[in-house]
Design a protein around this motif. Sequence first.
Motif, short mmCIF file in Angstrom:
data_model
loop_
_atom_site.label_atom_id
_atom_site.label_comp_id
_atom_site.label_asym_id
_atom_site.label_seq_id
_atom_site.Cartn_x
_atom_site.Cartn_y
_atom_site.Cartn_z
N HIS A 112 0.73 -1.34 0.00
CA HIS A 112 0.04 -0.12 0.05
C HIS A 112 0.92 1.36 0.18
O HIS A 112 0.37 2.46 -0.21
CB HIS A 112 -0.90 -0.13 0.98
CG HIS A 112 -2.15 -0.77 1.40
ND1 HIS A 112 -1.79 -2.33 1.60
CD2 HIS A 112 -3.20 -0.94 0.61
CE1 HIS A 112 -3.02 -2.94 1.49
NE2 HIS A 112 -3.85 -2.15 0.97
N SER A 113 2.34 1.27 0.10
CA SER A 113 2.85 2.52 0.22
C SER A 113 4.31 2.32 -0.39
O SER A 113 4.74 1.12 -0.93
CB SER A 113 3.23 2.81 1.78
OG SER A 113 4.10 1.65 2.20
N CYS A 114 4.93 3.55 -0.78
CA CYS A 114 6.41 3.41 -1.19
C CYS A 114 6.69 4.81 -0.80
O CYS A 114 6.17 5.52 -0.14
CB CYS A 114 6.22 3.44 -2.77
SG CYS A 114 5.51 4.96 -3.74
N THR A 142 2.02 6.36 -9.16
CA THR A 142 2.36 5.03 -8.63
C THR A 142 1.22 4.01 -8.30
O THR A 142 1.48 2.82 -8.24
CB THR A 142 3.16 5.18 -7.25
OG1 THR A 142 1.99 5.86 -6.23
CG2 THR A 142 4.15 6.08 -7.41
N CYS A 144 -0.13 3.70 -5.41
CA CYS A 144 -0.17 3.32 -4.08
C CYS A 144 -1.17 4.28 -3.23
O CYS A 144 -1.32 5.39 -3.51
CB CYS A 144 1.39 3.92 -3.42
SG CYS A 144 2.57 2.67 -4.32
#
Length: 331
Positions: A112-114, A142, A144
């Motif tokens: 779920h993230s970057c 992205t 995300c």
Amino acid sequence: MIVADNEDVLIERRAVPAKHKLSLLSQIYVERGTKEDWDLLHELHYKAENLGIGPLIYRCILDGQVIGVGVMTVPKMLLSGRNEAFKHMRPNQAGRDTKLMNRHRALWLNAHSCTNSRLVLDTMYRGAGIAYRMQNLMMRMTGCRYVEFQSSMSKFNPFAARAGMKFTKPRRSANYSKGLDFFRRWFASAPMDYVGILAELEAFKEPVRAKCVAEMRKFYYTCSSMEKSGDNRANGTSRVDAMEVRYLLKSLQQLVLASPLYGVFTNPDFEMGAGTDFEYPPRLPLVAFDNQSLTEPLDLQRAAEQLAAITIKTTIAEPQLDEHEPDDQAD
């Protein structure tokens, strides 16, 4: 108003309308890039030596030329800023964590993230509102849910806040006090004076210089959690022992003096793509940033119309043979 006027330079500061925009903005677009794009501009970034894990690179194009590069990487598993912003994600609360909980926390973060770990713009185009527009668009692209950001520069240049980042309160490095004591013990120059400290190091007699560098390596390894976690945890002191002195000094200054702000961008387009085959177009015009607020999904129809108005040129010019020169490749 004339700022400087001499035989070398004339600098004038001219009044412009409060909402003036660079006319070239409508000709710039953002798309996926490659490591070669980062190599073009990386020396303009203060962290030019390396990239994080799993880099995903975006580039900003004007008239066929790369004028900006952004890099997304996988998130770090432990961040004090994240613990403050997402208190439910804080690890080992009341000693309750298990191996299963830690594993699923890592899986959730990766899914779920970057992290927006690098963003650099050609110096010719800074101050025109390009950086925060580019950052916002590439964070959206992205896909995300959250994009994290750590930056000391954001205390002085609020471009990331304009891109939609929400920041926690800044904190001084945990190694600040003892780090200052270390620098004062060995150097007369101010701890942030890279050039001055390097000159002092080079002026030391060899036995003193060797002892000083050894102490720098020892202090840095002892205080750096990064050197004892992730892929580095199995290296022991070998990586630090092999560091070139200039890189070691820069890393030591970063460890002691840096107080990066932690910010997070909540992607308003995440729900649009969740559970579907939705994908962003391969290119977005830079001015698509202005079509909606920071918390609204991207207006893709308007963005497509704006992109159609841009003349897309190749970013790599083909070599041209002089018509008077023979073609060595010809049969």
